[in-house]
Design a protein around this motif. Structure first.
Motif, PDB file in Angstrom:
ATOM      1  N   THR A 192       0.800  -1.220   0.000  1.00  0.00           N
ATOM      2  CA  THR A 192       0.000   0.000   0.000  1.00  0.00           C
ATOM      3  C   THR A 192       0.834   1.271   0.000  1.00  0.00           C
ATOM      4  O   THR A 192       0.305   2.349  -0.241  1.00  0.00           O
ATOM      5  N   ASP A 193       2.115   1.173   0.280  1.00  0.00           N
ATOM      6  CA  ASP A 193       2.956   2.363   0.362  1.00  0.00           C
ATOM      7  C   ASP A 193       4.410   1.948   0.194  1.00  0.00           C
ATOM      8  O   ASP A 193       4.747   0.762   0.308  1.00  0.00           O
ATOM      9  N   PHE A 194       5.251   2.911  -0.070  1.00  0.00           N
ATOM     10  CA  PHE A 194       6.686   2.670  -0.181  1.00  0.00           C
ATOM     11  C   PHE A 194       7.415   3.893   0.326  1.00  0.00           C
ATOM     12  O   PHE A 194       6.844   4.975   0.464  1.00  0.00           O
ATOM     13  N   ASP A 195       8.693   3.713   0.590  1.00  0.00           N
ATOM     14  CA  ASP A 195       9.533   4.825   1.017  1.00  0.00           C
ATOM     15  C   ASP A 195      10.975   4.524   0.628  1.00  0.00           C
ATOM     16  O   ASP A 195      11.409   3.372   0.689  1.00  0.00           O
ATOM     17  N   TRP A 196      11.670   5.540   0.175  1.00  0.00           N
ATOM     18  CA  TRP A 196      13.119   5.455  -0.035  1.00  0.00           C
ATOM     19  C   TRP A 196      13.751   6.052   1.213  1.00  0.00           C
ATOM     20  O   TRP A 196      13.513   7.215   1.533  1.00  0.00           O
ATOM     21  N   LEU A 197      14.537   5.265   1.930  1.00  0.00           N
ATOM     22  CA  LEU A 197      15.097   5.691   3.211  1.00  0.00           C
ATOM     23  C   LEU A 197      16.607   5.509   3.220  1.00  0.00           C
ATOM     24  O   LEU A 197      17.145   4.657   2.506  1.00  0.00           O
ATOM     25  N   SER A 198      17.263   6.252   4.083  1.00  0.00           N
ATOM     26  CA  SER A 198      18.684   5.997   4.294  1.00  0.00           C
ATOM     27  C   SER A 198      18.822   4.567   4.807  1.00  0.00           C
ATOM     28  O   SER A 198      17.897   4.054   5.454  1.00  0.00           O
ATOM     29  N   PRO A 199      19.930   3.909   4.526  1.00  0.00           N
ATOM     30  CA  PRO A 199      20.088   2.527   5.017  1.00  0.00           C
ATOM     31  C   PRO A 199      19.873   2.406   6.528  1.00  0.00           C
ATOM     32  O   PRO A 199      19.241   1.448   6.993  1.00  0.00           O
ATOM     33  N   ARG A 200      20.357   3.361   7.274  1.00  0.00           N
ATOM     34  CA  ARG A 200      20.204   3.304   8.736  1.00  0.00           C
ATOM     35  C   ARG A 200      18.738   3.368   9.152  1.00  0.00           C
ATOM     36  O   ARG A 200      18.277   2.596   9.982  1.00  0.00           O
ATOM     37  N   THR A 201      17.977   4.288   8.539  1.00  0.00           N
ATOM     38  CA  THR A 201      16.554   4.420   8.855  1.00  0.00           C
ATOM     39  C   THR A 201      15.781   3.202   8.383  1.00  0.00           C
ATOM     40  O   THR A 201      14.888   2.716   9.078  1.00  0.00           O
ATOM     41  N   ALA A 202      16.118   2.699   7.197  1.00  0.00           N
ATOM     42  CA  ALA A 202      15.449   1.499   6.678  1.00  0.00           C
ATOM     43  C   ALA A 202      15.667   0.325   7.628  1.00  0.00           C
ATOM     44  O   ALA A 202      14.718  -0.404   7.944  1.00  0.00           O
ATOM     45  N   ALA A 203      16.893   0.127   8.087  1.00  0.00           N
ATOM     46  CA  ALA A 203      17.197  -0.986   8.991  1.00  0.00           C
ATOM     47  C   ALA A 203      16.378  -0.899  10.278  1.00  0.00           C
ATOM     48  O   ALA A 203      15.950  -1.927  10.810  1.00  0.00           O
ATOM     49  N   LYS A 204      16.135   0.300  10.757  1.00  0.00           N
ATOM     50  CA  LYS A 204      15.336   0.474  11.979  1.00  0.00           C
ATOM     51  C   LYS A 204      13.860   0.179  11.745  1.00  0.00           C
ATOM     52  O   LYS A 204      13.170  -0.279  12.642  1.00  0.00           O
ATOM     53  N   ARG A 205      13.358   0.469  10.538  1.00  0.00           N
ATOM     54  CA  ARG A 205      11.938   0.273  10.241  1.00  0.00           C
ATOM     55  C   ARG A 205      11.598  -1.204   9.988  1.00  0.00           C
ATOM     56  O   ARG A 205      10.466  -1.626  10.171  1.00  0.00           O
ATOM     57  N   LEU A 206      12.564  -1.977   9.583  1.00  0.00           N
ATOM     58  CA  LEU A 206      12.348  -3.366   9.194  1.00  0.00           C
ATOM     59  C   LEU A 206      12.520  -4.325  10.364  1.00  0.00           C
ATOM     60  O   LEU A 206      13.009  -3.938  11.425  1.00  0.00           O
ATOM     61  N   SER A 207      12.169  -5.580  10.150  1.00  0.00           N
ATOM     62  CA  SER A 207      12.418  -6.619  11.153  1.00  0.00           C
ATOM     63  C   SER A 207      13.923  -6.731  11.382  1.00  0.00           C
ATOM     64  O   SER A 207      14.726  -6.256  10.571  1.00  0.00           O
ATOM     65  N   ASP A 208      14.318  -7.385  12.476  1.00  0.00           N
ATOM     66  CA  ASP A 208      15.744  -7.542  12.779  1.00  0.00           C
ATOM     67  C   ASP A 208      16.481  -8.247  11.649  1.00  0.00           C
ATOM     68  O   ASP A 208      17.583  -7.844  11.266  1.00  0.00           O
ATOM     69  N   VAL A 209      15.892  -9.300  11.092  1.00  0.00           N
ATOM     70  CA  VAL A 209      16.538 -10.055  10.020  1.00  0.00           C
ATOM     71  C   VAL A 209      16.716  -9.181   8.783  1.00  0.00           C
ATOM     72  O   VAL A 209      17.793  -9.149   8.187  1.00  0.00           O
ATOM     73  N   GLN A 210      15.674  -8.468   8.387  1.00  0.00           N
ATOM     74  CA  GLN A 210      15.782  -7.626   7.201  1.00  0.00           C
ATOM     75  C   GLN A 210      16.686  -6.420   7.451  1.00  0.00           C
ATOM     76  O   GLN A 210      17.411  -5.988   6.565  1.00  0.00           O
ATOM     77  N   GLY A 211      16.667  -5.897   8.655  1.00  0.00           N
ATOM     78  CA  GLY A 211      17.596  -4.816   9.002  1.00  0.00           C
ATOM     79  C   GLY A 211      19.038  -5.266   8.906  1.00  0.00           C
ATOM     80  O   GLY A 211      19.913  -4.529   8.432  1.00  0.00           O
ATOM     81  N   LYS A 212      19.298  -6.504   9.325  1.00  0.00           N
ATOM     82  CA  LYS A 212      20.646  -7.067   9.218  1.00  0.00           C
ATOM     83  C   LYS A 212      21.051  -7.187   7.750  1.00  0.00           C
ATOM     84  O   LYS A 212      22.195  -6.911   7.384  1.00  0.00           O
ATOM     85  N   ALA A 213      20.121  -7.576   6.889  1.00  0.00           N
ATOM     86  CA  ALA A 213      20.409  -7.673   5.455  1.00  0.00           C
ATOM     87  C   ALA A 213      20.775  -6.306   4.888  1.00  0.00           C
ATOM     88  O   ALA A 213      21.705  -6.189   4.075  1.00  0.00           O
ATOM     89  N   VAL A 214      20.086  -5.259   5.314  1.00  0.00           N
ATOM     90  CA  VAL A 214      20.405  -3.895   4.859  1.00  0.00           C
ATOM     91  C   VAL A 214      21.812  -3.509   5.305  1.00  0.00           C
ATOM     92  O   VAL A 214      22.608  -2.987   4.511  1.00  0.00           O
ATOM     93  N   ARG A 215      22.136  -3.778   6.549  1.00  0.00           N
ATOM     94  CA  ARG A 215      23.473  -3.438   7.045  1.00  0.00           C
ATOM     95  C   ARG A 215      24.555  -4.199   6.275  1.00  0.00           C
ATOM     96  O   ARG A 215      25.597  -3.642   5.930  1.00  0.00           O
TER      97      ARG A 215
END
Length: 134
Positions: A103-126
């Motif tokens: 329903t929505d999307f956002d382009w975020l800094s990697p740090r902000t994206a990692a915080k918004r996502l689950s721990d596993v997906q945040g780890k993938a971003v890092r």
């Protein structure tokens, strides 16, 4: 030896960077949670082609699929096995056309994206960011 081997559905997701180094996150229609774009691998489907297909279906973006940056297994709330592989992906576009799954999307800094996502997906971003910095 593992006492109960994992039988799992394979999920492929992309940590998708645009030229400004922002990462794309999408909001699920089912529960409003945020995730990286991607989905399930089809039978007889090559993994990089599968993640490319899933991202295009969900976002309308054509992406350059790079190498895997993270892989993890788990059991969901229904005790079904899951195996997820996260790929570093690049795109030069930022015009997203969402499928009915989001329903929505956002382009975020990697740090902000990692915080918004689950721990596993945040780890993938890092990990994808570390790969970028090499």
């Amino acid at each position: 030896m593992t006492e109960r081997p994992l039988r799992a559905t394979v999920s492929l997701r992309g940590v998708l960077f645009r030229p400004q180094d922002d990462v794309l996150v999408v909001k699920r229609a089912t529960d409003g949670g945020w995730e990286l774009p991607g989905g399930r691998l089809g039978a007889q489907e090559d993994a990089p082609e599968g993640v490319h297909r899933e991202i295009r279906e969900e976002t309308g973006l054509d992406v350059d699929v790079r190498r895997p940056v993270h892989a993890v297994s788990w059991r969901n709330d229904d005790d079904n096995g899951r195996f997820g592989v996260y790929y570093r992906c690049l795109t030069s576009a930022d015009e997203v056309s969402l499928s009915h799954e989001h329903t929505d999307f956002d382009w975020l800094s990697p740090r902000t994206a990692a915080k918004r996502l689950s721990d596993v997906q945040g780890k993938a971003v890092r990990r994808a960011l570390e790969e970028h910095d090499r």
